[in-house]
Design a protein around this motif. Sequence first.
Motif, mmCIF file in Angstrom:
data_model
loop_
_atom_site.group_PDB
_atom_site.id
_atom_site.type_symbol
_atom_site.label_atom_id
_atom_site.label_comp_id
_atom_site.label_asym_id
_atom_site.label_seq_id
_atom_site.Cartn_x
_atom_site.Cartn_y
_atom_site.Cartn_z
ATOM 1 N N ALA A 45 0.810 -1.213 0.000
ATOM 2 C CA ALA A 45 0.000 0.000 0.000
ATOM 3 C C ALA A 45 0.849 1.271 0.000
ATOM 4 O O ALA A 45 0.317 2.364 -0.102
ATOM 5 N N ARG A 46 2.166 1.103 0.125
ATOM 6 C CA ARG A 46 3.110 2.226 0.147
ATOM 7 C C ARG A 46 2.876 3.134 1.360
ATOM 8 O O ARG A 46 2.923 4.367 1.265
ATOM 9 N N ALA A 47 2.624 2.519 2.504
ATOM 10 C CA ALA A 47 2.472 3.292 3.734
ATOM 11 C C ALA A 47 3.844 3.736 4.227
ATOM 12 O O ALA A 47 4.720 2.908 4.481
ATOM 13 N N ASP A 48 4.026 5.038 4.365
ATOM 14 C CA ASP A 48 5.309 5.587 4.793
ATOM 15 C C ASP A 48 5.446 5.645 6.305
ATOM 16 O O ASP A 48 6.551 5.795 6.825
ATOM 17 N N PHE A 49 4.321 5.563 7.019
ATOM 18 C CA PHE A 49 4.344 5.604 8.484
ATOM 19 C C PHE A 49 3.075 4.947 9.005
ATOM 20 O O PHE A 49 2.105 4.735 8.266
ATOM 21 N N VAL A 50 3.087 4.634 10.295
ATOM 22 C CA VAL A 50 1.928 3.995 10.934
ATOM 23 C C VAL A 50 1.711 4.618 12.303
ATOM 24 O O VAL A 50 2.666 4.782 13.078
ATOM 25 N N TYR A 51 0.472 4.962 12.592
ATOM 26 C CA TYR A 51 0.092 5.322 13.961
ATOM 27 C C TYR A 51 -0.723 4.174 14.549
ATOM 28 O O TYR A 51 -1.669 3.690 13.915
ATOM 29 N N ALA B 219 8.996 -3.183 14.651
ATOM 30 C CA ALA B 219 10.395 -3.037 15.059
ATOM 31 C C ALA B 219 11.321 -3.519 13.949
ATOM 32 O O ALA B 219 11.083 -4.555 13.315
ATOM 33 N N ASP B 220 12.336 -2.742 13.682
ATOM 34 C CA ASP B 220 13.367 -3.095 12.686
ATOM 35 C C ASP B 220 12.856 -3.123 11.249
ATOM 36 O O ASP B 220 13.542 -3.642 10.364
ATOM 37 N N THR B 221 11.662 -2.599 10.998
ATOM 38 C CA THR B 221 11.169 -2.546 9.614
ATOM 39 C C THR B 221 11.610 -1.269 8.906
ATOM 40 O O THR B 221 11.538 -1.182 7.678
ATOM 41 N N GLY B 222 12.000 -0.275 9.696
ATOM 42 C CA GLY B 222 12.346 1.018 9.107
ATOM 43 C C GLY B 222 11.125 1.892 8.836
ATOM 44 O O GLY B 222 11.266 3.005 8.310
ATOM 45 N N ILE B 223 9.915 1.393 9.175
ATOM 46 C CA ILE B 223 8.694 2.178 8.981
ATOM 47 C C ILE B 223 8.472 3.029 10.230
ATOM 48 O O ILE B 223 8.261 2.486 11.314
ATOM 49 N N PRO B 224 8.500 4.350 10.123
ATOM 50 C CA PRO B 224 8.252 5.199 11.293
ATOM 51 C C PRO B 224 6.865 4.929 11.873
ATOM 52 O O PRO B 224 5.896 4.726 11.129
ATOM 53 N N HIS B 225 6.774 4.943 13.205
ATOM 54 C CA HIS B 225 5.490 4.658 13.828
ATOM 55 C C HIS B 225 5.375 5.381 15.167
ATOM 56 O O HIS B 225 6.382 5.725 15.796
#
Length: 232
Positions: A64-70, A92-98
């Motif tokens: 889905a090209r999600a750049d971040f997750v809340y 954790a360790d995915t590099g996706i900011p959250h």
Amino acid sequence: MGKKKKSVFRFWIEAMLLLALVGTGGFLWWQRQSWAPPRAQFPMQGVVTGAADGVIDISALRTARADFVYLEASSGENGRDEVFGRNLAALADTGIPHGAVHTYDPCIPAERQAANFVTTVPRDPTLLPPAIALDKPASACGDPVIDAALESELTTFINQVEGHAGQPVVLKVSEAFEETYAIASRIERNLWLENDWLQPDYAGRPWTLWTANAQLSNPANGAKMRWVVVQQ
């Protein structure tokens, strides 16, 4: 015009109206399933998710090209999202900011809500700024003293959460809450507003985060996503 001609004419008018309604319904269905703001205008786009959405599928998020997750994390004094810990571990360790979201309950004293947040959400400088979801009105508590003290209690809660997180919070304000309390003009923090398809303007000042489509379909698995964009 004869009765027969009138009947035929009416039939075609009704048929065209029906086709127009079907076409409009189809477009709205497609809009709800597929629309997201253009990346050229909003390069950073992501999701907010919680127990109602299930455990995060990292592969689907990447599709889905999600750049971040809340992540919905806590609410009120005792509420804890049942998949928050697993979602946090999955990211954790995915590099996706959250980051984490606390749903504020004006009926509960600030200190008790802050205690819930700080025991649920780890002190981690790599997390995104915590978000405070503001929707429930203090009038629902049935106590005029609580209603009058809303801003003071909310400020106390914000200060304690910011002390834990080490960075300013984001205020995730519903339109109804803002109309009642005008909190955006009284507490100076970045705003997260909500409105499907059209940019929200109910806060009277620019937003930082916008829930732009609460029913976006993930191309990987068809799951519904609450899609959020960043204004830079």
